[in-house]
Structures are given as structure tokens and as C-alpha cells.
Design a protein around this motif. Structure first.
Motif, PDB file in Angstrom:
ATOM      1  N   UNK A 129       0.872  -1.304  -0.070  1.00 37.42           N
ATOM      2  CA  UNK A 129      -0.024   0.053   0.017  1.00 37.42           C
ATOM      3  C   UNK A 129       0.841   1.158   0.051  1.00 37.42           C
ATOM      4  N   UNK A 130       0.390   2.363  -0.339  1.00 38.52           N
ATOM      5  CA  UNK A 130       1.119   3.446  -0.602  1.00 38.52           C
ATOM      6  C   UNK A 130       1.623   4.190   0.869  1.00 38.52           C
ATOM      7  N   UNK A 131       2.557   4.738   0.840  1.00 39.87           N
ATOM      8  CA  UNK A 131       3.228   5.431   2.131  1.00 39.87           C
ATOM      9  C   UNK A 131       2.786   6.786   2.220  1.00 39.87           C
ATOM     10  N   UNK A 132       2.502   7.215   0.841  1.00 41.20           N
ATOM     11  CA  UNK A 132       2.198   8.771   0.989  1.00 41.20           C
ATOM     12  C   UNK A 132       0.573   8.761   0.937  1.00 41.20           C
ATOM     13  N   UNK A 133       0.144   8.976   2.136  1.00 39.04           N
ATOM     14  CA  UNK A 133      -1.216   9.177   2.463  1.00 39.04           C
ATOM     15  C   UNK A 133      -1.783  10.618   2.774  1.00 39.04           C
ATOM     16  N   UNK A 134      -3.288  10.634   2.701  1.00 38.81           N
ATOM     17  CA  UNK A 134      -3.589  11.867   3.296  1.00 38.81           C
ATOM     18  C   UNK A 134      -4.681  12.527   2.439  1.00 38.81           C
ATOM     19  N   UNK A 135      -5.109  13.559   2.238  1.00 45.00           N
ATOM     20  CA  UNK A 135      -6.175  14.255   1.577  1.00 45.00           C
ATOM     21  C   UNK A 135      -5.563  15.377   0.448  1.00 45.00           C
ATOM     22  N   UNK A 136      -6.530  15.511  -0.439  1.00 46.51           N
ATOM     23  CA  UNK A 136      -6.209  16.323  -1.517  1.00 46.51           C
ATOM     24  C   UNK A 136      -6.399  17.938  -0.886  1.00 46.51           C
ATOM     25  N   UNK A 137      -7.434  17.959  -0.002  1.00 48.77           N
ATOM     26  CA  UNK A 137      -7.587  19.401   0.460  1.00 48.77           C
ATOM     27  C   UNK A 137      -6.540  19.629   1.358  1.00 48.77           C
ATOM     28  N   UNK A 138      -6.497  21.098   1.742  1.00 48.27           N
ATOM     29  CA  UNK A 138      -5.451  21.366   2.781  1.00 48.27           C
ATOM     30  C   UNK A 138      -6.151  21.754   4.157  1.00 48.27           C
ATOM     31  N   UNK A 139      -5.508  21.125   5.187  1.00 41.12           N
ATOM     32  CA  UNK A 139      -6.031  20.902   6.390  1.00 41.12           C
ATOM     33  C   UNK A 139      -5.031  21.829   7.250  1.00 41.12           C
ATOM     34  N   UNK A 140      -5.684  22.653   7.924  1.00 44.60           N
ATOM     35  CA  UNK A 140      -5.090  23.376   8.932  1.00 44.60           C
ATOM     36  C   UNK A 140      -4.206  22.479   9.892  1.00 44.60           C
ATOM     37  N   UNK A 141      -3.129  22.953  10.543  1.00 45.59           N
ATOM     38  CA  UNK A 141      -2.445  22.458  11.509  1.00 45.59           C
ATOM     39  C   UNK A 141      -2.786  22.065  12.865  1.00 45.59           C
ATOM     40  N   UNK A 142      -3.440  23.223  13.454  1.00 43.49           N
ATOM     41  CA  UNK A 142      -4.076  23.120  14.703  1.00 43.49           C
ATOM     42  C   UNK A 142      -5.306  22.773  14.839  1.00 43.49           C
ATOM     43  N   UNK A 143      -5.345  22.264  16.246  1.00 49.50           N
ATOM     44  CA  UNK A 143      -6.401  21.250  16.680  1.00 49.50           C
ATOM     45  C   UNK A 143      -7.839  22.401  16.614  1.00 49.50           C
ATOM     46  N   UNK A 144      -7.968  23.620  17.162  1.00 52.37           N
ATOM     47  CA  UNK A 144      -9.168  24.228  17.050  1.00 52.37           C
ATOM     48  C   UNK A 144      -9.574  24.579  15.521  1.00 52.37           C
ATOM     49  N   UNK A 145      -8.539  25.073  14.702  1.00 52.52           N
ATOM     50  CA  UNK A 145      -8.720  25.182  13.442  1.00 52.52           C
ATOM     51  C   UNK A 145      -9.413  24.028  12.664  1.00 52.52           C
TER      52      UNK A 145
END
Length: 305
Positions: A270-286
């Protein structure tokens, strides 16, 4: 030609651990939970068992990782823990241990004798298996809908925004996503009259398999992946490719993936490069606010068009 016996023995031990660690760890957790019920302290024993499982997997992740790149810090540890506490810890805790924290009045009518068609006279282990299979139907569709409906995807994307899998992001879910999944998961067995003890077993097993599913440990699964949601299957589910990521929706079992033909287990890594195409903010509240902002932006664009 000389052979390093120490290295050979170490490799043999590693292969043995890789082959048997997943089923043995799950079996030990189930046995410990049964003991907790037997001594009438299921909550205490569950918490100790869950903590022990986390410690064991944390050690294995560092000694025999599946992906070494996933050992690198992604800066999301605090956000992962915060999401776990606000979603799985709070929401699932309310459902699982409702008798301890005083909200049993909401489900007591469903626990009375004669309610529903549930065979309460059957052995408990059969009732637990029934609960797992029936609840899995709701969990499967909650998960699939969260991928296929754009509005709900905004909340579920919090979980898929991770760029590595390891035990600490097991509970990384937006609380809206968790509420939706848990309600769909327990509604069917409760409506049929499943006892609270079976629901508690469901939540405990879901917690154990959830951590095992996300662990970054080199394991072998074989035929287990035809029945259970294993790390091998779930790594495909975190792929960025829709054809791979929109598969393997099962939470504990993959029976409904088999029925609805969303089960995949390609014969490659399986791919090691995982995630989403959208940009997700780094902070929890955000991150908590991100889905609402995305939905609001979509509404504004529709109003302006």
C-alpha cells in the motif's frame, strides 16, 4: 560462507511476531475484557487493557515498523490526542459506559424484557457476535456515506488528513463524525433489543480493533483480512487515490465490504504517501472549525452563482 546465528534468530522471531501478533493481541484483549466482566469491574479492566495494548503497540512500532517514514514527527500528536479526547473519549465513552455516568434512562426502555426480537436467552458470546455483525451494517454505511456525501466528508476528512498511520491517530475524528458513526452503529442492535452488556462488548472490541487497525507495525494477516478489518486493509483505505481510499469501509468486520463489493486487498504494498487533496490546518481548534468553514464557503458560492 558464515551465517550470523544471532541475526537469523532475530529474523525468525520477527517473522513469528509479524504472523501472530495481531490475532494474539486481540485475543488477549478479549480475554482480559471477559475477566473484567467476571469480576464486575469491566470499565477498570477495559482501561487497563487498552493502555497496555497501546504500550505494546508503541514499542512494536519502533522495533518493527511497517513504514519507517511514518515514524517521523508530523507535528500532529497534540491534535490527534485532542481529537481523541473530544470525540472517541467523550462520545463513545457516554455510549459505552452510560450505566456508570448516569444516562441509562435514555436506553432503559430498550433493555426491558420483551422488548424487540433479540434472543437474550442465547449464550452471551453468540449475542456479541450478532451485535458485531448487525452493528457493522450501520458502521459500514456511516463510513461509506461520510466518504460519498460531500458535506459529511468535510468532517471525516479530519481523520484522513493524517500523513502517517500510528496508534496515536486512532481516535483522530471530528466529534460530528463520531456521533454520526456511533449512532448508526448502535441503533440497529438496540432497536432489536440487544442487551447493554453486548453493546459494551461491541464498544470494547471496536476500541481494540481500532488501535490495531491504525498501528504502524509490520504484521501478516492472511485469511484474517477476509473477515476482520486489519491494518493491511486499512492502509489501502487511507490512500489518496479515490479508487483505493473509497474501499474497505468496515470498522471491525469486512462482511459488508464483501457483500457490497467494496473490499480490496491488492497483491502489492500500500502507498506510504497518504492523506487528502484538501489543505488541512495544523491546529486542533482550526481543524474543528474547518468543516463548518468549508460548508459555509460552498453555500456562499452557490448563493453568488
Amino acid at each position: 560462507m558464515s551465517v550470523d546465528l544471532g541475526t537469523a534468530q532475530e529474523s525468525a522471531v520477527r517473522r513469528l511476531i509479524a504472523r501472530f501478533s495481531w490475532p494474539m493481541l486481540l485475543l488477549l484483549c478479549v480475554m482480559a475484557t471477559a475477566y473484567g466482566f467476571a469480576i464486575e469491574h469491566p470499565v477498570v479492566v477495559f482501561n487497563l487493557t487498552y493502555l497496555t495494548l497501546a504500550i505494546v503497540l508503541f514499542y512494536l512500532e519502533r522495533t518493527m515498523p511497517f513504514e519507517r517514514t511514518w515514524l517521523e514527527n508530523d507535528g500532529q500528536t497534540f491534535a490527534n490526542i485532542a481529537h481523541t479526547l473530544t470525540s472517541k473519549g467523550l462520545v463513545q465513552g457516554l455510549v459505552t459506559f452510560s450505566g456508570v455516568i448516569g444516562i441509562t434512562a435514555y436506553i432503559t426502555p430498550m433493555q426491558g424484557e420483551g422488548y424487540g426480537i433479540w434472543p437474550r436467552e442465547w449464550p452471551l458470546f453468540i449475542q456479541v457476535i450478532m451485535t458485531l455483525v448487525i452493528a457493522e451494517f450501520g458502521l459500514y454505511w456511516a463510513h461509506r456515506i461520510a466518504h460519498e456525501w460531500p458535506v459529511l466528508w468535510k468532517f471525516h476528512a479530519i481523520h484522513h488528513s493524517v500523513t502517517r498511520l500510528w496508534i496515536v491517530n486512532t481516535g483522530r475524528f471530528h466529534f460530528i463524525d463520531s456521533v454520526f458513526s456511533i449512532l448508526l452503529g448502535i441503533s440497529l442492535p438496540l432497536a432489536l433489543g440487544a442487551p447493554l452488556e453486548a453493546i459494551t462488548w461491541l464498544s470494547a472490541i471496536t476500541a481494540y480493533i481500532g488501535m490495531l487497525t491504525h498501528c504502524n507495525v509490520d504484521m501478516r494477516f492472511g485469511v484474517l483480512s477476509w473477515v476482520f478489518n486489519t491494518p493491511g486493509l486499512h492502509r489501502w483505505h487511507h490512500s489518496k487515490k479515490i479508487s483505493e481510499g473509497n474501499k474497505n469501509y468496515g470498522e471491525n468486520l469486512v462482511i459488508w465490504d464483501q457483500v457490497f463489493r467494496t473490499w480490496i486487498n491488492p497483491d502489492r504494498r500500500p502507498p506510504a504517501n497518504i492523506g487528502i487533496m484538501e489543505k488541512m490546518p495544523a491546529g486542533f481548534i482550526a481543524q474543528l472549525a474547518w468543516p463548518f468553514k468549508q460548508i459555509r464557503s460552498q453555500i456562499k458560492r452557490k448563493d453568488n452563482s
